[in-house]
Design an enzyme around this catalytic site. Structure first.
Site, PDB file in Angstrom:
ATOM      1  N   GLU A  83       0.823  -1.209   0.000  1.00 11.76           N
ATOM      2  CA  GLU A  83       0.000   0.000   0.000  1.00 11.76           C
ATOM      3  C   GLU A  83       0.860   1.263   0.000  1.00 11.76           C
ATOM      4  OE1 GLU A  83      -3.004  -0.090  -0.595  1.00 11.76           O
ATOM      5  OE2 GLU A  83      -3.562  -2.174  -0.170  1.00 11.76           O
ATOM      6  N   CYS A 146      -7.636  -1.441   8.120  1.00 11.00           N
ATOM      7  CA  CYS A 146      -6.303  -1.499   7.527  1.00 11.00           C
ATOM      8  C   CYS A 146      -5.812  -0.100   7.200  1.00 11.00           C
ATOM      9  CB  CYS A 146      -6.334  -2.376   6.275  1.00 11.00           C
ATOM     10  SG  CYS A 146      -6.704  -4.115   6.648  1.00 11.00           S
ATOM     11  N   HIS A 170      -1.186  -5.740   2.239  1.00 10.27           N
ATOM     12  CA  HIS A 170      -2.442  -6.498   2.205  1.00 10.27           C
ATOM     13  C   HIS A 170      -2.197  -7.898   1.657  1.00 10.27           C
ATOM     14  CE1 HIS A 170      -5.660  -3.222   2.678  1.00 10.27           C
ATOM     15  NE2 HIS A 170      -5.998  -4.201   3.494  1.00 10.27           N
TER      16      HIS A 170
END
Lengths: 212, 212, 212, 212
Positions: A83, A146, A170
């Site tokens: 991410e 998250c 993730h």
């Protein structure tokens, strides 16, 4: 004994419809390892934003890591997602484990719209692909726990001198989770995910140590 | 020594854009094993319909199997697919390894529209799901070499007394194949695929042996 | 008055989670039209296999069509699907409108494994693509009522002299159906679907009339 | 004559593999309309970041809009996407129309990581869903020209007093674009997209006018 500092790896408890969470299993699998001189601390945090943030704060205080790698589950994704950005919004499609369902609240009132991950994403991606592990750089970590955790940790360390590197990875569903559901979702073996994290830890541990 | 007869497992060579083919690797991995008294013969067949059919015919003659499990690659699928039906048509979206690109020709001129797989699909599916392996029963094996081979083998043994059980299992891409491409396709570990075939072989070997 | 014979178009009632069914709306929209001298009869049939088959039988008797175009809904598909094959199996993931949930029963006990559609699929596809309508030839109509109806009508007319041409066309969800759900499913405008059927009817009507 | 101020709507030229761009067509379709007293100015901007930014700057100077709605194409998406965030990064998977392929450069060196859209997204979404138009709030506008334009315009007006509201709406492919490709991508009719923009304009025009 290692003297390269510590790397904190967090996973989440199971949540929503999921009976397991690969992020928890991977975090436990790497707990206590030493990678290129760095000690890895693996920990599991709750799926509830206030307690998750408090748990991370306590771990930062205790571990004083040079880097933080948060892990989470992204059902429906086929590849490991590195991410790039955490955004200042919580919008939940399902309640968290405390029954709270955010509807647009900020992660940090008054905070900036977003923070970029400070992990070496390009080098991490190259290491994963070179070993044949499906991965990509993602530009949305969603708006559930998250993303909240990525944003909140980057916000928490923004004034540290020096701040640890912080990022979020993730993970896909585990095969058994897909087999137990009636879905056509992609999955990834736990062994491959743990190997992915080993590669990521090696890349992160090789980064220059921030001055103290 | 085993006396429960033989099970033939075939995989395909790589084809089209793919540098590898998990069906080839799985077929080789189980070659020579003995499962519940059945000897497994794993073989690799070419991605060209005339030669594939001839290779299977030679294997049927040599091995005289009680069951045939054809394996193939289905890029884009997330789960192991137990194929229920082979249809009498060849329509290729890409050329085969000999450069031939079928455009609606039948697999067997004058043959019936389709044959159903004669493997115990429901029991195979239950065994896979019970072990946490993503799988489902599929109703289209496509119209490329995979479907051709399923149809052609069922057509070839239609008058045998007794015919072997015949079926087709589609496998997802390997993780390294996805990593090497720029796609978001799902994948599955080779280890899990081999384990899936072990489970399938156990179910198939437990079927009553046709009288001879 | 038209003297080119009749074309029967059927759609289904809504079923399962769906409050509407585009196949019903399209069948009604073309009812009574005359296309290249052929009269179109649009009818809606129930989502229950015994009654659906009886309704089609009555329509065949009454309309004596030169061609039958069954329409149905395929939630999740992005394009109009021209079905090439109906298979002799019913396996429902959800109950029909009478509460029946088939688990592998044949559409016609003792019938062949499958029938191919006898509509001019390639010409239909070319006509749709030439007008900019997303479409493809599909090799599975599923195992619910849609497949059952395609198989059963082909089975019913197999001994007719001459048999009407028979086929099945799957339609995507309507935009409003997707908006009302929380899904990311693709959709298609009713106007475009009706136009697609006009093009299909024109192709079908241009086929040589079977001798009587 | 309208006295409610102006709303600027921009679309992009075709780019990459696409022979058309629905965002261009929608922007042209609404150009010159008056919605709830607001005059709509529709304009087309180039797919090249420096010139796109310059074109927007010139339009802001000329039109002095109370709101800016940028439109762009998101091939592969099934629904209209109301973008919530623009991030300070350019990472192109294909070159822009000038042959430039960004590899991680910021949209604005030294700028913040991200800006949130200042359009009333929740009200826009509710208006679209109420009319049966598939839509959702998206948290990534990608890292191509679309995201760049959203970020850059928000950055450009950050010190305006008052700044116009600014946002970005991603549109699916047109049906004819999917028909012309060999893909299974979802699509949406131009008519529905134009209607979507009419609804969005109505919501945006109803927002309180910033003081001048």
């Amino acid at each position: 004994m290692s003297d390269g500092g510590a790397i904190l790896v967090t996973g989440f408890e199971p949540f929503g419809p999921h009976a397991a969470n690969p992020s928890e299993q991977v975090a436990k699998a790497v707990d206590g390892r030493v990678v290129t001189g760095c000690t890895v601390r693996g920990a599991v945090i709750p799926v509830e934003h206030v307690n998750a943030r408090a748990a991370v704060a306590a771990l930062l205080e205790e571990v004083r890591p040079r880097a933080v790698i948060h892990l989470g589950l992204a059902g429906g994704r086929a590849r490991i997602a590195l991410e790039r950005v955490g955004v200042n919004v919580m919008e939940y499609s399902i309640p968290d484990n405390a029954g709270f369902k955010a509807a647009g609240e900020p992660c940090a009132p008054g905070g900036p719209a977003a923070y970029f991950s400070t992990l070496p994403l390009e080098a991490m991606l190259a290491a994963l692909l070179a070993e044949g592990i499906p991965a990509y750089i993602s530009h949305t970590a969603g708006t559930y726990l998250c993303n909240h955790t990525l944003y909140s940790t980057l916000h928490a360390v923004r004034n540290a001198a020096p701040p640890p590197r912080v990022g979020f990875v993730h993970l896909p569903l585990l095969p058994a989770m897909v087999a137990a559901s009636a879905t056509d979702d992609p999955s990834m073996d736990l062994t491959l995910m743990v190997h992915a994290l080993e590669l990521i830890l090696t890349v992160v541990a090789a980064e220059p140590h921030p001055a103290r």
